[in-house]
Design a protein around this motif. Structure first.
Motif, mmCIF file in Angstrom:
data_model
loop_
_atom_site.group_PDB
_atom_site.id
_atom_site.type_symbol
_atom_site.label_atom_id
_atom_site.label_comp_id
_atom_site.label_asym_id
_atom_site.label_seq_id
_atom_site.Cartn_x
_atom_site.Cartn_y
_atom_site.Cartn_z
ATOM 1 N N LEU A 10 42.110 24.348 -31.285
ATOM 2 C CA LEU A 10 43.110 25.517 -31.158
ATOM 3 C C LEU A 10 42.446 26.420 -32.322
ATOM 4 C CD1 LEU A 10 45.306 27.297 -30.228
ATOM 5 C CD2 LEU A 10 46.842 25.870 -31.799
ATOM 6 N N CYS A 11 42.277 25.674 -33.544
ATOM 7 C CA CYS A 11 41.830 26.657 -34.607
ATOM 8 C C CYS A 11 40.712 27.407 -34.540
ATOM 9 C CB CYS A 11 41.725 25.568 -36.032
ATOM 10 S SG CYS A 11 43.505 24.961 -36.430
ATOM 11 N N GLY A 12 39.646 26.350 -33.718
ATOM 12 C CA GLY A 12 38.413 27.231 -33.548
ATOM 13 C C GLY A 12 38.478 28.359 -32.621
ATOM 14 N N ILE A 13 39.075 28.203 -31.716
ATOM 15 C CA ILE A 13 39.351 29.354 -30.913
ATOM 16 C C ILE A 13 39.960 30.447 -31.527
ATOM 17 C CG2 ILE A 13 40.549 30.144 -28.631
ATOM 18 C CD1 ILE A 13 40.201 27.255 -27.602
ATOM 19 N N SER A 64 45.904 30.204 -38.882
ATOM 20 C CA SER A 64 46.456 29.830 -39.902
ATOM 21 C C SER A 64 47.551 28.905 -40.336
ATOM 22 C CB SER A 64 46.814 31.043 -40.994
ATOM 23 O OG SER A 64 45.787 32.193 -41.307
ATOM 24 N N LEU A 65 48.415 29.135 -39.301
ATOM 25 C CA LEU A 65 49.594 28.185 -38.998
ATOM 26 C C LEU A 65 49.209 26.859 -38.365
ATOM 27 C CD1 LEU A 65 52.590 30.548 -37.985
ATOM 28 C CD2 LEU A 65 52.107 29.840 -40.035
ATOM 29 N N SER A 66 48.252 26.858 -37.427
ATOM 30 C CA SER A 66 47.867 25.701 -36.713
ATOM 31 C C SER A 66 47.110 24.890 -37.864
ATOM 32 C CB SER A 66 46.771 25.919 -35.542
ATOM 33 O OG SER A 66 47.662 26.932 -34.624
ATOM 34 N N ALA A 67 46.294 25.303 -38.700
ATOM 35 C CA ALA A 67 45.461 24.633 -39.773
ATOM 36 C C ALA A 67 46.452 24.126 -40.834
ATOM 37 C CB ALA A 67 44.331 25.438 -40.293
ATOM 38 N N TYR A 70 33.866 24.423 -32.156
ATOM 39 C CA TYR A 70 34.762 24.930 -31.005
ATOM 40 C C TYR A 70 34.781 26.204 -30.703
ATOM 41 C CZ TYR A 70 36.706 20.174 -30.837
ATOM 42 O OH TYR A 70 36.724 18.660 -30.394
ATOM 43 N N GLY A 71 34.639 27.108 -32.040
ATOM 44 C CA GLY A 71 34.450 28.464 -31.585
ATOM 45 C C GLY A 71 33.254 28.804 -30.803
ATOM 46 N N VAL A 72 32.088 28.162 -30.877
ATOM 47 C CA VAL A 72 30.957 28.450 -30.440
ATOM 48 C C VAL A 72 30.714 28.241 -29.031
ATOM 49 C CG1 VAL A 72 28.355 27.945 -30.507
ATOM 50 C CG2 VAL A 72 29.333 28.692 -32.657
#
Length: 311
Positions: A79-82, A174-177, A196-198
């Motif tokens: 989720l953070c990566g997305i 920010s909140l997820s991390a 995960y972003g890539v």
């Protein structure tokens, strides 16, 4: 116990690191726009190439631990990566196609306001009245920036609203991390964020180029006739992606997240000044007003405590 001299030295070094990092991020908008306008790189191409290379470089130094301790943390890292990866940078890069680099940098700085709103609505934390006042001041500043486009007021929904969406996605990250930071190293979280972003952006890259029949521009980075392409790309990968995230995590450990995040407010100023000299983008009086209101409102809201609501 560390000596006062050593403690003050580390704090001074941390302040310098925060300033340099924020300045690099403020300048990154210009390098991205140069590659997109002169090199014809698509926004998705820019994100995938930049962070894929940064991920490979980071993996070289952090290959011993590949996965999180459990699936819950792994999914949260996804989720953070997305949110901080593919969603944030693709919307931000597309925003650069439709509005000035200064606008994007300014609107990207309102992420703390979204963070406070989500904390109040989702985590049921009470927001103090001064924080609300600061938010209103910053919102007025955002309106000024969106409406500025020359001598006459001009609303540009495409680029400006995309930049706001990017800011919202960063707040969600920010909140997820928040829960993951005490459990994993900054290098591990950063590497997973890049990964995960890539991988979530690659299918979009393939689909876009297949649908639009556009060529890939990766070879342009090795075109010796245009050394500015590889120069700007290297700056984005090494300084704005790899080193910037690592330095930022180190600074947060010394100065704390609140004081460190205050340095983000210099990004719009760096972007506007650099865009004026590098890209020739004009600076209008209403832009000055909006910039002052956004930065003033954000500093006011950020410096004040957010208390927990009694249940």
């Amino acid at each position: 116990m560390a000596s006062p001299f050593k403690s003050n030295y580390l704090k001074a070094l941390a302040h310098f690191g925060a300033f340099v990092t924020a300045a690099a991020w403020g300048s990154s908008f210009l390098s991205t726009k140069v590659l997109m306008t002169q090199g014809q790189f698509s926004p998705i191409e820019m994100y995938v190439y930049r962070f894929a290379v940064a991920y490979i470089l980071l993996l070289i130094f952090t290959f011993r631990k590949l996965f999180a301790n459990n699936w819950r943390d792994e999914l949260q890292l996804m989720l953070c990566g997305i949110c901080a990866g593919s969603l944030y940078f693709i919307t931000e890069n597309y925003a650069l196609k439709f509005t000035a680099a200064g606008n994007v940098s300014l609107l990207a700085s309102i992420s703390p306001l979204f963070t406070a709103a989500i904390m109040a609505l989702v985590f049921r934390q009470k927001v103090s009245p001064p924080v609300i006042i600061g938010s209103i001041i910053a919102f007025i500043g955002v309106t000024c920036v969106i409406m500025s486009g020359g001598e006459e007021l001009e609303f540009n929904p495409k680029g400006d609203l995309l930049a706001i969406c990017a800011s919202l996605s960063w707040a969600v990250y920010s909140l997820s991390a928040k829960r993951l930071i005490p459990l994993y190293s900054g290098m591990f979280i950063t590497r997973k964020l890049f990964f995960y972003g890539v991988i979530t952006a690659i299918p979009i890259l393939f689909w876009q180029h297949s649908a639009d029949h556009e060529p890939y521009h990766l070879a342009l980075l090795f075109d010796m006739a245009h050394p500015e392409y590889i120069f700007n790309f290297t700056f984005l990968v090494v300084f704005c992606s790899l080193l910037a995230y690592l330095v930022w995590n180190w600074v947060m450990g010394i100065l704390g997240p609140v004081l460190t995040n205050n340095y983000l407010y210099i990004q719009p100023l760096v972007t506007i000044i650099a865009a004026y000299f590098v890209l020739g983008e004009p600076i209008f009086p209403l832009t000055y007003t909006g910039c002052a209101l956004i930065i003033g409102g954000l500093i006011l809201a950020d410096k004040l405590k957010i208390g927990t609501k009694n249940k």
